[in-house]
Write a protein that holds these residues in place. Structure first.
Motif, PDB file in Angstrom:
ATOM      1  N   UNK A 286       0.839  -1.192   0.000  1.00  0.00           N
ATOM      2  CA  UNK A 286       0.000   0.000   0.000  1.00  0.00           C
ATOM      3  C   UNK A 286       0.874   1.242   0.000  1.00  0.00           C
ATOM      4  N   UNK A 287       0.317   2.290  -0.545  1.00  0.00           N
ATOM      5  CA  UNK A 287       0.925   3.612  -0.446  1.00  0.00           C
ATOM      6  C   UNK A 287      -0.030   4.480   0.364  1.00  0.00           C
ATOM      7  N   UNK A 288       0.461   5.052   1.459  1.00  0.00           N
ATOM      8  CA  UNK A 288      -0.391   5.902   2.276  1.00  0.00           C
ATOM      9  C   UNK A 288      -0.494   7.285   1.649  1.00  0.00           C
ATOM     10  N   UNK A 289      -1.387   8.090   2.184  1.00  0.00           N
ATOM     11  CA  UNK A 289      -1.549   9.438   1.652  1.00  0.00           C
ATOM     12  C   UNK A 289      -0.296  10.286   1.857  1.00  0.00           C
ATOM     13  N   UNK A 290       0.582   9.861   2.772  1.00  0.00           N
ATOM     14  CA  UNK A 290       1.846  10.566   2.982  1.00  0.00           C
ATOM     15  C   UNK A 290       2.969  10.000   2.119  1.00  0.00           C
ATOM     16  N   UNK A 291       2.662   9.013   1.272  1.00  0.00           N
ATOM     17  CA  UNK A 291       3.650   8.449   0.377  1.00  0.00           C
ATOM     18  C   UNK A 291       4.437   7.289   0.947  1.00  0.00           C
ATOM     19  N   UNK A 292       4.098   6.822   2.130  1.00  0.00           N
ATOM     20  CA  UNK A 292       4.816   5.709   2.755  1.00  0.00           C
ATOM     21  C   UNK A 292       4.369   4.389   2.134  1.00  0.00           C
ATOM     22  N   UNK A 293       5.326   3.476   1.856  1.00  0.00           N
ATOM     23  CA  UNK A 293       5.040   2.160   1.290  1.00  0.00           C
ATOM     24  C   UNK A 293       5.100   1.105   2.387  1.00  0.00           C
ATOM     25  N   UNK A 294       4.063   0.265   2.455  1.00  0.00           N
ATOM     26  CA  UNK A 294       3.977  -0.768   3.498  1.00  0.00           C
ATOM     27  C   UNK A 294       3.523  -2.062   2.843  1.00  0.00           C
ATOM     28  N   UNK A 295       4.225  -3.160   3.137  1.00  0.00           N
ATOM     29  CA  UNK A 295       3.905  -4.459   2.558  1.00  0.00           C
ATOM     30  C   UNK A 295       3.094  -5.309   3.525  1.00  0.00           C
ATOM     31  N   UNK A 296       2.266  -6.180   2.954  1.00  0.00           N
ATOM     32  CA  UNK A 296       1.499  -7.126   3.746  1.00  0.00           C
ATOM     33  C   UNK A 296       1.099  -8.314   2.884  1.00  0.00           C
ATOM     34  N   UNK A 297       0.312  -9.204   3.486  1.00  0.00           N
ATOM     35  CA  UNK A 297      -0.133 -10.409   2.783  1.00  0.00           C
ATOM     36  C   UNK A 297      -1.558 -10.281   2.252  1.00  0.00           C
ATOM     37  N   UNK A 298      -2.315  -9.313   2.752  1.00  0.00           N
ATOM     38  CA  UNK A 298      -3.681  -9.073   2.285  1.00  0.00           C
ATOM     39  C   UNK A 298      -4.061  -7.649   2.632  1.00  0.00           C
ATOM     40  N   UNK A 299      -4.993  -7.094   1.859  1.00  0.00           N
ATOM     41  CA  UNK A 299      -5.527  -5.755   2.110  1.00  0.00           C
ATOM     42  C   UNK A 299      -7.039  -5.850   2.177  1.00  0.00           C
ATOM     43  N   UNK A 300      -7.612  -5.285   3.235  1.00  0.00           N
ATOM     44  CA  UNK A 300      -9.063  -5.241   3.388  1.00  0.00           C
ATOM     45  C   UNK A 300      -9.516  -3.790   3.322  1.00  0.00           C
ATOM     46  N   UNK A 301     -10.354  -3.463   2.361  1.00  0.00           N
ATOM     47  CA  UNK A 301     -10.912  -2.123   2.252  1.00  0.00           C
ATOM     48  C   UNK A 301     -12.152  -2.004   3.123  1.00  0.00           C
ATOM     49  N   UNK A 302     -12.025  -1.257   4.217  1.00  0.00           N
ATOM     50  CA  UNK A 302     -13.151  -0.968   5.110  1.00  0.00           C
ATOM     51  C   UNK A 302     -13.291   0.546   5.225  1.00  0.00           C
ATOM     52  N   UNK A 303     -13.016   1.225   4.116  1.00  0.00           N
ATOM     53  CA  UNK A 303     -12.903   2.678   4.127  1.00  0.00           C
ATOM     54  C   UNK A 303     -14.146   3.386   3.616  1.00  0.00           C
ATOM     55  N   UNK A 304     -15.304   2.763   3.816  1.00  0.00           N
ATOM     56  CA  UNK A 304     -16.556   3.472   3.678  1.00  0.00           C
ATOM     57  C   UNK A 304     -17.099   3.603   2.267  1.00  0.00           C
ATOM     58  N   UNK A 305     -18.180   4.364   2.173  1.00  0.00           N
ATOM     59  CA  UNK A 305     -18.956   4.437   0.940  1.00  0.00           C
ATOM     60  C   UNK A 305     -18.158   5.077  -0.205  1.00  0.00           C
ATOM     61  N   UNK A 306     -17.173   5.904   0.125  1.00  0.00           N
ATOM     62  CA  UNK A 306     -16.306   6.492  -0.904  1.00  0.00           C
ATOM     63  C   UNK A 306     -14.906   5.896  -0.804  1.00  0.00           C
ATOM     64  N   UNK A 307     -14.856   4.589  -0.788  1.00  0.00           N
ATOM     65  CA  UNK A 307     -13.637   3.822  -0.567  1.00  0.00           C
ATOM     66  C   UNK A 307     -12.601   4.023  -1.660  1.00  0.00           C
ATOM     67  N   UNK A 308     -11.360   4.369  -1.248  1.00  0.00           N
ATOM     68  CA  UNK A 308     -10.255   4.458  -2.200  1.00  0.00           C
ATOM     69  C   UNK A 308      -9.833   3.069  -2.668  1.00  0.00           C
ATOM     70  N   UNK A 309      -9.942   2.069  -1.776  1.00  0.00           N
ATOM     71  CA  UNK A 309      -9.583   0.704  -2.157  1.00  0.00           C
ATOM     72  C   UNK A 309     -10.548   0.193  -3.222  1.00  0.00           C
ATOM     73  N   UNK A 310     -11.837   0.415  -3.017  1.00  0.00           N
ATOM     74  CA  UNK A 310     -12.829   0.006  -4.019  1.00  0.00           C
ATOM     75  C   UNK A 310     -12.595   0.722  -5.349  1.00  0.00           C
ATOM     76  N   UNK A 311     -12.304   2.014  -5.264  1.00  0.00           N
ATOM     77  CA  UNK A 311     -12.116   2.795  -6.492  1.00  0.00           C
ATOM     78  C   UNK A 311     -11.034   2.177  -7.358  1.00  0.00           C
ATOM     79  N   UNK A 312      -9.933   1.701  -6.734  1.00  0.00           N
ATOM     80  CA  UNK A 312      -8.870   1.094  -7.520  1.00  0.00           C
ATOM     81  C   UNK A 312      -9.236  -0.325  -7.956  1.00  0.00           C
ATOM     82  N   UNK A 313      -9.884  -1.071  -7.074  1.00  0.00           N
ATOM     83  CA  UNK A 313     -10.189  -2.465  -7.388  1.00  0.00           C
ATOM     84  C   UNK A 313     -11.262  -2.598  -8.455  1.00  0.00           C
TER      85      UNK A 313
END
Length: 396
Positions: A143-170
């Motif tokens: 993931x890239x945060x709004x501050x530009x930080x890169x963080x790695x993981x094994x899964x990403x869950x979009x729970x960011x609401x009705x105007x989800x940035x994760x949904x927008x990309x997916x």
């Protein structure tokens, strides 16, 4: 070494997902854009399908300290003030479905979920950071945060609401749709209301092109009020001031009964303030791929925003988390297959709730012959219409 899930959003869906992941032996990193965890002063209805999920997470005791236990669910005419139908709650619901029907202040539910999370050593909560974008490559999510930080993981869950940035990309399916309904919300102290305006029940007031809901929260000390009317949304939803004008609301309520008008007008005297939100949703989910792709999955409003006419928005987010817990616990499967399993087990139920919410909105706001037929049906069948066995029995 535990796998790591990244969660976008620290609302009820995000916190519930974090609890579920931690109970599946995953490390959790949650990212919330706000400077502190908080929720607005609104109420939530928790059906037995949702209560069972919270009980399974060991939250029965903290729940009991903050919920209200309404004695009945009532439907009344907003015009005449007469009761149309009634469904007893309390022990009747517990006997039928194995759990209670409760009402709760949104902030209280958020707080108890947060308190449960803070007891988990493998959960890391990150404030003032939101997920702006992600890459899913070679079994790693970055993931890239709004501050530009890169963080790695094994899964990403979009729970960011009705105007989800994760949904927008997916999914790239644009903004949610505006429904043409406006929700006026208020929370008041019951002790500051005249006795005739206090309540220990959930009451839906049904009128032409509008309806209102009232019920107790926080052990009955507060009353939650919602009035939903038809009307145009503001031009700029993202920067809109949500403060509402009482005279505007009263204009919508010109034809309703005296009780409802009195209740609305007593809000400022009882320590409340009317706030206004436009109701937004999306077309019901039509496939599992709309809820999970690769190492990314969606929960709650990010995956299936719905109109509030079945009182299941928060409930479906909590059910999502409970199902995600089962999927993440399948340690012999690749992560993408676990998320696919989650989506396969959730999308049809979420779609059914979205569709029933749409249908209820048409019924609640009915005019003319449809309204007369609705009222006659409620008078004749009452609780049989208001009970929803497929929903209360069919949860997780």
């Amino acid at each position: 070494m535990n796998k790591q899930v990244l969660i976008a959003g620290g609302g009820i869906g995000g916190l519930a997902t974090a609890i579920a992941a931690a109970r599946s032996d995953w490390d959790v990193r949650l990212f919330e854009r706000a400077a502190q965890f908080s929720e607005v002063g609104a109420g939530i209805q928790l059906g037995p399908n949702v209560i069972r999920c919270l009980q399974a997470w060991g939250l029965q005791r903290p729940l009991q300290q903050v919920i209200a236990s309404p004695t009945a669910l009532r439907a009344c005419s907003a015009v005449s003030g007469l009761e149309l139908g009634r469904l007893p709650l309390g022990s009747d619901i517990v006997h039928r479905y194995g759990a209670a029907y409760a009402t709760i202040h949104r902030a209280d539910l958020h707080s108890l979920l947060l308190a449960a999370l803070q007891q988990q050593s493998q959960v890391h909560l990150n404030l003032q950071q939101s997920v702006a974008s992600y890459t899913d490559q070679e079994g790693v999510i970055t993931i890239r945060t709004d501050a530009g930080k890169l963080i790695e993981g094994d899964a990403l869950i979009g729970a960011d609401g009705v105007r989800s940035a994760v949904r927008a990309q997916m999914l790239g399916d644009g903004p949610p749709r505006v429904t043409g309904h406006l929700a006026y919300r208020a929370m008041v102290h019951q002790a500051q209301l005249p006795k005739r305006l206090r309540t220990g029940e959930v009451t839906a007031w049904l009128g032409p092109q509008l309806h209102a809901i009232q019920y107790p929260v926080r052990r009955g000390e507060l009353q939650n009020l919602v009035v939903i009317v038809s009307g145009p949304p503001p031009d700029d939803l993202d920067h809109w001031d949500h403060s509402a004008n009482l005279p505007d609301l009263l204009q919508h309520l010109k034809g309703v009964c005296g009780y409802l008008q009195d209740l609305v007008q007593h809000v400022p005297e009882a320590g409340g303030e009317w706030r206004l939100w436009p109701v937004a949703d999306r077309v019901p989910v039509s496939s599992a791929s709309q809820m999970a792709q690769g190492l990314v999955a969606l929960v709650g409003d990010a995956g299936h925003p719905m109109r509030p006419y079945l009182a299941q928005g928060a409930g479906m987010a909590i059910e999502d988390a409970a199902e995600l817990q089962r999927a993440l616990s399948m340690h012999d499967l690749d992560v993408s297959l676990r998320l696919r399993r989650y989506a396969l087990n959730r999308w049809q139920r979420n779609a059914r709730v979205q569709e029933r919410s749409l249908r209820n909105g048409r019924i609640f706001h009915a005019t003319g012959p449809m309204r007369w037929g609705r009222d006659l049906s409620l008078r004749a069948l009452g609780g049989r219409i208001m009970d929803v066995p497929w929903l209360y029995d069919g949860g997780n």
